[in-house]
Design a protein around this motif. Structure first.
Motif, mmCIF file in Angstrom:
data_model
loop_
_atom_site.group_PDB
_atom_site.id
_atom_site.type_symbol
_atom_site.label_atom_id
_atom_site.label_comp_id
_atom_site.label_asym_id
_atom_site.label_seq_id
_atom_site.Cartn_x
_atom_site.Cartn_y
_atom_site.Cartn_z
ATOM 1 N N SER A 1 0.858 -1.173 0.000
ATOM 2 C CA SER A 1 0.000 0.000 0.000
ATOM 3 C C SER A 1 0.900 1.231 0.000
ATOM 4 N N GLU B 1 -5.243 -1.785 -4.152
ATOM 5 C CA GLU B 1 -6.313 -2.774 -4.053
ATOM 6 C C GLU B 1 -6.811 -3.155 -5.447
ATOM 7 N N SER C 1 -4.513 3.533 -5.741
ATOM 8 C CA SER C 1 -4.611 2.459 -4.743
ATOM 9 C C SER C 1 -4.010 1.175 -5.307
#
Length: 581
Positions: free
Chosen positions: A287, A448, A446
């Protein structure tokens, strides 16, 4: 009151920061960098004085923030070499022709013998089943070429003298060609360490490495599905600054910004396997808060066997600026993937800018999987064997602007959702969808995963580029996703001229052939959104783009001139393109 306390805390930290000095001759408190590394604390500086340091620096800790980092720096104006090699003092014996032999006891290498360590791993192709070692033999600072049979090394030496090795439980025997010299009278070194500056543990954050000559490492193969160990590397951390160094003679990777290691290393050679690697990376903290955001700038990276700068996942949110990268994978003893001047997987929101990349025997820049929000800008590339830029299975948005690409073929486009703006594209563009691989895309800024889809190809915006092939953009005529092409123009010729003060570009332009087409300023609003991700073309910090500067930083005004320069004369002209500042 809170502001006053914060200021007092900062002042106290600054007052407690210390500078430790290292000198190999013992004139300062520490004789090795490693010894100083054991005591240094966040906010401290290690200044290393002139000399050759034969050690592997394994930082035991890092800083706590960008404002409280640990700095390793060469003393100003002093030549500081950190090397993974040792001087070989065993006596060489002449065998025949130019070939000499030496027997090295294995105790010389300790726990790690690079001459018994083979290059291998995911996406490594060794079709001839050669025993290619991570070790190397160096004559007066330059490495010799490994050959793979005793018969070959017994021949008279050619232009590239070679060496061959064979070992047993007690000794390592090396045969080598020394053309016209007696190795007992020269500096002979062998690599003895896997890496030169690399933390054993992940999560060693906020370190600066500045001003060193870093050389000679027996680095392992660096695929995206294994821990990536460079001659210098960050090892799954955050916030390093690697600047103003010379990095050379790495068996595989020069600078590594790569992933952590786990039990799946080199056991995931498939698209599905790499998706598993990504999923494990997310569980291991991948991250913006924990990984990446490194700065790699103004380094000279050369003579690396696989890749100049590599990074799987750990290259996210990084800036790679002002580096010179050349002579990468030029020996070609093996095949496979992962060979390039710069090879990144998952470098979302990264900026690759103002680099000088040439003589790489594969791709110049290769961005593979999940380079979403990435910008490639102001780079100079030429004389790379396959192409200057390979964009592989990225779904956009990404931006390629104000670059000089002079290799032909020039660009290999196996992605979608890109914006190609104000580039000089000297040769052919290869375009091919990738329908058989499902690869991820992400929410804005991001790591994700939103979903996995195949790459239909197209959805590119190609504005205001200079082309040398009139039909270069016709490859997009039948793209599944529509491609916007506007404001592009053809020039007559472009070539590189190297002089003592830098690199120049010779251009021949016939402006009359450009027509009267209006070329507006390219902005975020003009580019719209990438079809697959639904995201706008914005900077890594989320602010809008306005492409109002050219390759050299000059302002663009009025009707936009195609290509990387804001102003061009009619006819032939010479422009200095490196160094840029």
């Amino acid at each position: 009151m809170k502001t006053t306390i914060a200021v007092l805390c900062l002042a106290a930290c600054a007052a407690s920061a210390r500078e430790y000095h290292v000198s190999v001759d013992g004139s300062h408190p520490f004789k090795t960098i490693s010894a100083a590394a054991e005591v240094v604390q966040p906010g401290d500086v290690i200044t290393v004085h002139a000399g050759i340091y034969r050690e592997r620096v394994n930082p035991p800790r890092g800083g706590t923030s960008d404002a409280s980092r640990i700095v390793y720096q060469a003393a100003t104006g002093e030549k500081v070499v950190i090397t993974g090699s040792e001087v070989l003092t065993e006596k060489w014996e002449l065998v025949e022709n130019d070939t000499w032999k030496v027997i090295i006891p294995n105790s010389f290498f300790g726990e790690f013998n690079p001459f018994a360590d083979l290059i291998r791993g995911d996406w490594f192709a060794n079709r001839k089943k050669l025993k290619i070692h991570t070790g190397a033999l160096h004559l007066n600072g330059h490495w010799l070429v490994e050959t793979f049979t005793l018969e070959d090394v017994m021949k008279p030496a050619g232009n590239d003298p070679a060496w061959f090795t064979k070992g047993d439980k007690k000794n390592t025997t090396v045969w080598a060609q020394f053309k016209g010299v007696n190795p007992n009278e020269e500096l002979i070194e062998v690599t003895a360490r896997r890496t030169v500056f690399y933390p054993e543990n992940p999560g060693i954050n906020y370190i600066t490495v500045r001003g060193f000559i870093l050389k000679n490492a027996a680095t392992p193969w660096s695929p995206p599905t294994a821990e990536q160990i460079g001659l210098i590397g960050t090892h799954w951390s955050k916030g390093w600054i690697i600047e103003d160094n010379e990095v050379s003679y790495s068996a595989c990777a020069g600078i590594a910004l790569g992933k952590h290691g786990d039990e799946f290393d080199n056991k995931a050679r498939s698209a599905e396997g790499y998706v598993g690697t990504i999923e494990r990376g997310l569980k291991q903290g991948w991250s913006k808060e924990k990984i990446g955001s490194h700065v790699v700038r103004n380094n000279h990276v050369h003579d690396c066997g696989q890749v100049g700068i590599v990074g799987s996942l750990g290259s996210a949110f990084c800036t790679v600026d002002g580096n010179t990268i050349h002579d990468i994978y030029v020996r070609k003893p093996f095949g496979g993937a992962e060979m390039a001047g710069i090879k990144f997987h998952g470098a979302m929101d990264a900026v690759i800018s103002n680099n000088h990349i040439y003589h790489c025997a594969n791709h110049g820049i290769w961005l593979d999987w999940m380079n979403q929000g990435t910008r490639v800008t102001g780079n100079l590339l030429y004389n790379n064997d396959m192409d200057d830029l390979f964009m592989e299975v990225n779904h956009g948005p990404f931006v390629i602007d104000n670059n000089i690409f002079l290799t032909s073929p020039t660009i290999w486009d196996r992605s979608e959702g890109g914006a190609y703006i104000h580039n000089l594209i000297a040769g052919k563009i290869k375009f091919r969808p990738e329908l058989n691989r499902l690869t991820p895309y992400h929410p804005a800024h991001s790591t994700e995963i939103t979903d996995l889809v195949n790459t239909k190809g197209g959805d590119d915006r190609i504005y205001h580029n200079m082309l040398m092939l009139p039909g270069a953009l016709s490859v997009y005529d039948d793209a599944t996703l529509p491609v916007t092409r506007a404001g592009n123009a053809v020039i007559e010729s472009a070539s590189i001229v190297k002089k003592t003060d830098g690199v120049y570009l010779d251009l021949t332009v016939s402006r009359g052939d450009w027509g009267k087409e209006k070329r507006p300023m390219v902005t975020t609003d003009l580019l719209g959104t990438a079809k697959v991700t639904g995201l706008p073309f914005v900077k890594p910090d989320g602010s809008p783009y306005r492409f109002d500067k050219d390759f050299l930083g000059a302002d663009r005004k009025g009707n936009m001139t195609p290509g990387p320069f804001s102003e061009l004369k009619e006819g032939r002209q010479r422009i200095k393109v490196w160094p840029k500042r």
